[in-house]
Design an enzyme around this catalytic site. Structure first.
Site: not given
Ligand code: PEP
Length: 249
Positions: A9, A11, A96, A98, A168, A174, A210
């Site tokens: 992803n 972003k 997601h 976010e 997630e 993040g 992460s």
């Molecule tokens: C994500 O954006 O779906 C995600 C898991 O981000 P990160 O790997 O940076 O935690």
């Protein structure tokens, strides 16, 4: 054979030129393997460039990070599933955290987006996950099943089988703090049971939060994980090409 899915992803990173350069490097570092797929969720402006850059590689796929549910019309700033498809996307993220937290996306919005994706032939990757407060209150299962029910209600087993799920936990995205493989597996079992009871016995369930080159092997050793959805650690093509080879013989 277990086919592991590694989903990047990006972003709000990597414009068209950068996406082209990234994928050139990635393709040079990573040769196709039958036991894994690699998906790239690119920003809308980079979909076409990214799709062009992977066009001879059936193991690689480009997806949108979000779609609007209407197929066309006066919806300034939005992209529809048919527009994403025209640009070369074959999948889309939906829900997601976010999008849910920063843009106010509701469970009902995710339902419309999943339906729109399926109707146009995009594979929806529905993200679900609990906040830290929800987890500490013991509400993880309730939250995840509410998000599944909200996003997938009304779909039959055939349609459900085309949906990929990513668990997630919001507290792991993040933050540098990933779920343990056992924690993730417990939720994945719930997700599988929920889908299985509705006619989709073999869903692909990814973990995200992460994940990086250091913890990917331990996470993917857990057989409940069919793959990973990765943000930060997918932004460098060298590091990502290493990560997608996790567990390769
Ligand atoms: C994500 O954006 O779906 C995600 C898991 O981000 P990160 O790997 O940076 O935690």
């Amino acid at each position: 054979m277990r086919r592991v899915l590694f989903a990047a992803n990006w972003k709000m990173h990597l414009g068209p030129e950068e996406a082209r350069a990234y994928l050139k490097t990635f393709r040079a570092r990573y040769n196709r393997r039958d036991d894994r797929d690699v998906w790239f969720f690119a920003p809308a402006v980079s979909l076409e460039a990214a799709a062009q850059a992977i066009r001879e590689r059936g193991d690689l796929l480009v997806g949108a990070q979000d779609i609007y549910w209407e197929p066309k019309g006066a919806f300034t700033g939005a992209i529809s599933a048919p527009l994403a498809l025209q640009a070369g996307a074959k999948a889309t993220l939906v829900g997601h955290s976010e999008r849910r937290q920063l843009f106010g996306e509701t469970d009902d919005d995710t339902r419309r987006k999943v339906a729109a994706a399926l109707a146009s032939g995009l594979a929806p990757l529905l993200c679900v996950g609990d906040t830290l407060a929800e987890r500490e209150a013991g509400h993880t299962t309730a939250v995840v099943t509410r998000q599944l029910a909200g996003g997938l209600s009304g779909l039959d087993g055939g349609a459900l089988a085309r949906v990929v799920i990513a668990y997630e936990p919001v507290w792991a995205i993040g933050t540098g703090r990933n779920a343990t493989p056992q924690d993730a597996a417990a939720v994945h079992r719930e997700v599988r049971a929920w889908l299985g009871a509705r006619g989709a016995p073999a869903p692909r369930v990814l973990y995200g939060g992460s994940v990086n080159v250091k913890n990917a092997a331990e996470l993917l050793a857990e057989r409940e994980l069919d793959g990973v959805l990765v943000g930060g650690a997918s932004l460098d093509p060298d590091a990502w090409s290493q990560l997608v080879q996790t567990g390769a013989a």
